[in-house]
Each structure stands twice: as C-alpha cells, then as structure tokens.
Scaffold this motif. Structure first.
Motif, PDB file in Angstrom:
ATOM      1  N   ARG A 126       0.860  -1.198   0.000  1.00  9.42           N
ATOM      2  CA  ARG A 126       0.000   0.000   0.000  1.00  9.42           C
ATOM      3  C   ARG A 126       0.890   1.240   0.000  1.00  9.42           C
ATOM      4  O   ARG A 126       1.725   1.413   0.894  1.00  9.42           O
ATOM      5  N   VAL A 127       0.685   2.076  -1.016  1.00  9.02           N
ATOM      6  CA  VAL A 127       1.513   3.265  -1.197  1.00  9.02           C
ATOM      7  C   VAL A 127       0.597   4.486  -1.200  1.00  9.02           C
ATOM      8  O   VAL A 127      -0.452   4.485  -1.846  1.00  9.02           O
ATOM      9  N   LEU A 128       0.987   5.514  -0.469  1.00  6.22           N
ATOM     10  CA  LEU A 128       0.218   6.755  -0.433  1.00  6.22           C
ATOM     11  C   LEU A 128       0.971   7.878  -1.122  1.00  6.22           C
ATOM     12  O   LEU A 128       2.206   7.825  -1.257  1.00  6.22           O
ATOM     13  N   ALA A 129       0.236   8.888  -1.542  1.00  8.58           N
ATOM     14  CA  ALA A 129       0.823  10.153  -1.965  1.00  8.58           C
ATOM     15  C   ALA A 129      -0.075  11.228  -1.381  1.00  8.58           C
ATOM     16  O   ALA A 129      -1.300  11.050  -1.325  1.00  8.58           O
ATOM     17  N   ILE A 130       0.523  12.305  -0.904  1.00 11.14           N
ATOM     18  CA  ILE A 130      -0.285  13.365  -0.309  1.00 11.14           C
ATOM     19  C   ILE A 130       0.108  14.712  -0.903  1.00 11.14           C
ATOM     20  O   ILE A 130       1.249  14.916  -1.303  1.00 11.14           O
ATOM     21  N   ALA A 131      -0.876  15.610  -0.942  1.00 14.02           N
ATOM     22  CA  ALA A 131      -0.617  16.965  -1.458  1.00 14.02           C
ATOM     23  C   ALA A 131      -1.629  17.915  -0.836  1.00 14.02           C
ATOM     24  O   ALA A 131      -2.738  17.508  -0.457  1.00 14.02           O
ATOM     25  N   TYR A 132      -1.232  19.162  -0.732  1.00 14.50           N
ATOM     26  CA  TYR A 132      -2.192  20.182  -0.303  1.00 14.50           C
ATOM     27  C   TYR A 132      -3.295  20.268  -1.360  1.00 14.50           C
ATOM     28  O   TYR A 132      -3.033  20.100  -2.558  1.00 14.50           O
ATOM     29  N   PRO A 133      -4.531  20.569  -0.920  1.00 14.39           N
ATOM     30  CA  PRO A 133      -5.654  20.601  -1.862  1.00 14.39           C
ATOM     31  C   PRO A 133      -5.443  21.574  -3.017  1.00 14.39           C
ATOM     32  O   PRO A 133      -5.966  21.377  -4.104  1.00 14.39           O
ATOM     33  N   GLN A 134      -4.647  22.627  -2.786  1.00 14.15           N
ATOM     34  CA  GLN A 134      -4.411  23.621  -3.850  1.00 14.15           C
ATOM     35  C   GLN A 134      -3.427  23.118  -4.897  1.00 14.15           C
ATOM     36  O   GLN A 134      -3.281  23.734  -5.954  1.00 14.15           O
ATOM     37  N   ASN A 135      -2.720  22.036  -4.611  1.00 14.09           N
ATOM     38  CA  ASN A 135      -1.657  21.582  -5.519  1.00 14.09           C
ATOM     39  C   ASN A 135      -2.246  20.691  -6.624  1.00 14.09           C
ATOM     40  O   ASN A 135      -2.055  19.472  -6.676  1.00 14.09           O
ATOM     41  N   LEU A 136      -2.967  21.346  -7.538  1.00 12.59           N
ATOM     42  CA  LEU A 136      -3.759  20.611  -8.526  1.00 12.59           C
ATOM     43  C   LEU A 136      -2.891  19.787  -9.473  1.00 12.59           C
ATOM     44  O   LEU A 136      -3.281  18.689  -9.876  1.00 12.59           O
ATOM     45  N   ALA A 137      -1.705  20.296  -9.816  1.00 12.80           N
ATOM     46  CA  ALA A 137      -0.836  19.546 -10.736  1.00 12.80           C
ATOM     47  C   ALA A 137      -0.422  18.222 -10.092  1.00 12.80           C
ATOM     48  O   ALA A 137      -0.456  17.164 -10.735  1.00 12.80           O
ATOM     49  N   SER A 138      -0.053  18.272  -8.815  1.00  9.66           N
ATOM     50  CA  SER A 138       0.392  17.049  -8.153  1.00  9.66           C
ATOM     51  C   SER A 138      -0.767  16.059  -7.963  1.00  9.66           C
ATOM     52  O   SER A 138      -0.599  14.841  -8.141  1.00  9.66           O
ATOM     53  N   LEU A 139      -1.938  16.584  -7.634  1.00  9.80           N
ATOM     54  CA  LEU A 139      -3.107  15.707  -7.480  1.00  9.80           C
ATOM     55  C   LEU A 139      -3.434  15.029  -8.818  1.00  9.80           C
ATOM     56  O   LEU A 139      -3.780  13.847  -8.867  1.00  9.80           O
TER      57      LEU A 139
END
Ligand SMILES: CC(C)(COP(=O)(O)OP(=O)(O)OC[C@H]1O[C@@H](n2cnc3c(N)ncnc32)[C@H](O)[C@@H]1OP(=O)(O)O)[C@@H](O)C(=O)NCCC(=O)NCCS
Length: 180
Positions: A126-139
């Motif tokens: 199980r692998v996660l990735a997290i980003a601030y909600p404003q970081n649309l490119a990363s999401l």
C-alpha cells in the motif's frame, strides 16, 4: 519520451543544480509544513548533506533521489515512511516528486511518479501520496498514475492534505473479481 534516471544527490557536485530547483517559490510553495526557499547554493548544499546523512542512518530501501535528464538533476523523487504530526513513524509509506519549473508540463512529473510507484510496490503493498488541496498539478499526477483518492486527512506531518493510495491488495482483489 525523455529518458529519466535516478541516483543519490551528491552534496558536493549537485548543490547548484538543486539550487536551480529549490530557489524557485513556484516549486517549493506546496512542499513541507512551511515554505522554505533556498537562498544560496551553500544553504542548498547543507540541505543535501542532511538528506545524505539521514539516508546513511536509515540505510533502507526508502530515499530521496535526484531525477536526472542526460545526467543533469532536474527534480527529485522520494519514497519514505510518513510521519505523524509529532514526527513519529506511522507505518504508512508515501511517494513524491519535485521538478524544476522549466520542465513542467511535459509529462516528466508523471514519469517520476510512475517510477516511484513501481519502486515502492516492490517493498510495500500500500503506497500513499499526499498533497495540499491547492496543488492541482500534483493531485492530477496521482490520478494519472492510477492512484485512488482517499480524501482529506490530518494524519501526516500535522497538516491537512489530500491523500491518494495505490493498493496491490485492492488491485489483486479487483482482478480476482473480474476473473471469477
Ligand atoms: C507536480 C509536478 C511534479 C508536476 O510535474 P509535470 O511534469 O508538470 O507533470 P505532468 O506534465 O506529468 O502532469 C501534470 C498534469 O497536471 C495538470 N495540471 C498542471 N497544472 C494544473 C492546474 N493548475 N490545475 C489543474 N491541472 C493542472 C496538467 O495539465 C497535467 O495533466 P494532463 O496531462 O491531464 O493535462 C510539478 O508541477 C512540480 O514540480 N511542482 C512543484 C513541486 C510539488 O508541488 N510537488 C508535489 C508535492 S505533493
């Protein structure tokens, strides 16, 4: 497609290349718990040295690597255990990606992310990735590599962010269901 390679950051030789990446507010805006813009090559070198020291002390399969095009570092790729708000290990693992601004928009972020996902799944299901909600490119990159949204969480780093996951167990479960 451009050929990306990954290797350890070398504090002595790579500080200038790293400085080109991390002295840019547009790159660091959504990184970490507070924004840190590199102010000098020396400051950058010290940061790379800390990363190298920490990699030497953990000595495991996780890490923070230079992502290179024709041998030149143009970004970073990471695979590490997520800490909680107090810095304690959570048992969850994240992948991450940073890219010099002049390289954005060419699919390289997605290439780095896909490579990290593959590496991470060699070690954890199980692998996660997290980003601030404003970081649309990363999401968007998380979506493009097939990760599934989990929504907002404050479990990691003591900040609120959006988490995505990739689970081999879920994928294998899906396959089993399809082949039934
Ligand atoms: C995140 C990052 C690595 C993406 O790199 P990249 O090479 O531009 O990514 P890609 O070209 O592979 O894909 C980006 C996708 O996001 C989309 N995108 C970019 N900016 C966007 C925005 N403001 N809103 C919505 N989508 C956006 C692109 O259109 C593309 O999607 P598409 O292929 O469906 O059109 C790069 O923006 C970066 O280094 N950001 C700073 C560091 C950072 O925040 N890292 C992530 C920390 S969680």
């Amino acid at each position: 497609m451009s050929r990306l390679t990954f290797r350890n950051w070398d504090p002595q030789h790579d500080a200038e290349a790293a400085f080109k990446i991390y002295s840019d507010i547009e790159v660091v805006r959504y990184l970490g718990c507070r924004v840190t813009v590199m102010e000098s090559v020396e400051m950058q070198r010290e940061r790379l040295q800390k990363i190298a020291d920490s990699a030497a002390s953990t000595g495991g399969v996780t890490g923070f690597w230079a992502a290179c095009l024709d041998g030149e570092p143009v970004g970073s790729a990471l695979f590490k255990e997520l800490p909680d708000g107090e810095g304690n290990p959570t048992g969850d693992f994240e992948i991450g990606w940073h890219l010099r601004r002049d390289k954005w928009g060419q699919g390289l972020g997605t290439q780095i992310a896909a490579a990290m996902l593959e590496l991470a799944h060699r070690h954890v299901p199980r692998v996660l990735a997290i980003a601030y909600p404003q970081n649309l490119a990363s999401l968007r990159v998380m979506e493009k590599i097939g990760m599934q949204p989990l929504g907002l969480t404050s479990q990691y780093y003591g900040v609120e962010c959006i988490a995505y996951e990739s689970s081999l167990l879920a994928r294998n479960g899906d396959n089993a269901a399809t082949h039934r």
